[in-house]
Write a protein that holds these residues in place. Structure first.
Motif, PDB file in Angstrom:
ATOM      1  N   ILE A  65       0.830  -1.210   0.000  1.00 20.42           N
ATOM      2  CA  ILE A  65       0.000   0.000   0.000  1.00 20.42           C
ATOM      3  C   ILE A  65       0.858   1.251   0.000  1.00 20.42           C
ATOM      4  O   ILE A  65       0.511   2.256  -0.610  1.00 20.42           O
ATOM      5  N   LEU A  66       2.001   1.164   0.659  1.00 23.58           N
ATOM      6  CA  LEU A  66       2.833   2.360   0.833  1.00 23.58           C
ATOM      7  C   LEU A  66       4.290   2.102   0.478  1.00 23.58           C
ATOM      8  O   LEU A  66       4.876   1.111   0.890  1.00 23.58           O
ATOM      9  N   ARG A  83      -5.863  -2.164  -3.588  1.00 24.86           N
ATOM     10  CA  ARG A  83      -6.190  -3.475  -3.032  1.00 24.86           C
ATOM     11  C   ARG A  83      -6.564  -3.449  -1.559  1.00 24.86           C
ATOM     12  O   ARG A  83      -6.570  -4.484  -0.897  1.00 24.86           O
ATOM     13  N   ILE A  84      -6.852  -2.274  -1.058  1.00 24.20           N
ATOM     14  CA  ILE A  84      -7.173  -2.192   0.367  1.00 24.20           C
ATOM     15  C   ILE A  84      -8.530  -2.849   0.631  1.00 24.20           C
ATOM     16  O   ILE A  84      -9.458  -2.745  -0.167  1.00 24.20           O
ATOM     17  N   GLY A  85      -8.618  -3.609   1.731  1.00 27.34           N
ATOM     18  CA  GLY A  85      -9.881  -4.251   2.060  1.00 27.34           C
ATOM     19  C   GLY A  85     -10.718  -3.354   2.957  1.00 27.34           C
ATOM     20  O   GLY A  85     -11.918  -3.213   2.777  1.00 27.34           O
ATOM     21  N   ASP A  91      -4.576   2.451   9.185  1.00 27.09           N
ATOM     22  CA  ASP A  91      -4.090   2.634  10.556  1.00 27.09           C
ATOM     23  C   ASP A  91      -2.879   1.743  10.796  1.00 27.09           C
ATOM     24  O   ASP A  91      -1.884   2.163  11.380  1.00 27.09           O
ATOM     25  N   GLU A  92      -2.992   0.496  10.316  1.00 19.77           N
ATOM     26  CA  GLU A  92      -1.910  -0.471  10.536  1.00 19.77           C
ATOM     27  C   GLU A  92      -0.591  -0.002   9.935  1.00 19.77           C
ATOM     28  O   GLU A  92       0.465  -0.274  10.491  1.00 19.77           O
ATOM     29  N   ILE A  93      -0.648   0.682   8.814  1.00 16.83           N
ATOM     30  CA  ILE A  93       0.618   1.146   8.218  1.00 16.83           C
ATOM     31  C   ILE A  93       1.001   2.541   8.726  1.00 16.83           C
ATOM     32  O   ILE A  93       2.016   3.080   8.301  1.00 16.83           O
TER      33      ILE A  93
END
Ligand code: ADP
Ligand code: MG
Length: 144
Positions: A65-66, A83-85, A91-93
């Protein structure tokens, strides 16, 4: 809300627009990038990275994602959230450190995370118009 349009007729011209915006980008600013597959989002992103002083290769971070580039005059945070669910993955990244930090953020497919976008950002939209030729692109730059 201020919007302007730039027309490009080659990948080089789209790269140059990205470079110019990268040179002008203030640390802490956020850009979103919208457009169909193959429209030139990666070309634009590579230009923006060059404008920030990044010389290492920049590609589509499709499976991450990043992607963070530290080489330029300020950090460059390249997000591709295609592709983010769920927004919680942001937040996690640790997206807040990027959005509200001293770097420049570029977010592809930002419409998928609209609820966490800040109040102000610049929306770049690239579109084709085949009647004007295969290499023609209309690029909207809209400050929100
Ligand atoms: P995306 O990341 O949006 O899927 P890419 O940047 O990977 O798209 O690919 C864009 C393709 O379109 C490249 O092959 C590029 O050479 C081509 N192209 C043709 N004309 C233009 C233009 N005016 N601006 C950007 N890319 C263009
Ligand atoms: Mg791409």
């Amino acid at each position: 809300m201020e919007e302007r349009f730039v027309e490009t007729f080659s990948p080089e011209e789209t790269f140059e627009l990205g470079r110019k915006l990268g040179e002008e980008a203030a640390p802490g600013s956020i850009y979103t990038l919208v457009g169909d597959l193959g429209v030139g989002k990666t070309v634009f992103t590579q230009g923006m990275a060059a404008g920030l002083g990044i010389t290492e290769p920049v590609n589509s971070p499709t499976f991450t994602i990043l992607q963070v580039y530290d080489e330029g005059r300020c950090p460059f945070y390249h997000f591709d959230v295609y592709r983010i669910g769920d927004v919680s993955e942001m937040d996690e990244i640790g997206y807040e450190d990027c959005f509200y930090g001293e770097g420049v953020c570029l977010i592809e497919w930002a419409n998928l995370i609209e609820e966490i976008l800040p109040e102000h950002y610049t929306q770049i939209t690239i579109s084709k118009d085949l009647e004007k030729g295969f290499d023609y692109r209309k690029i909207s730059v809209k400050r929100k």
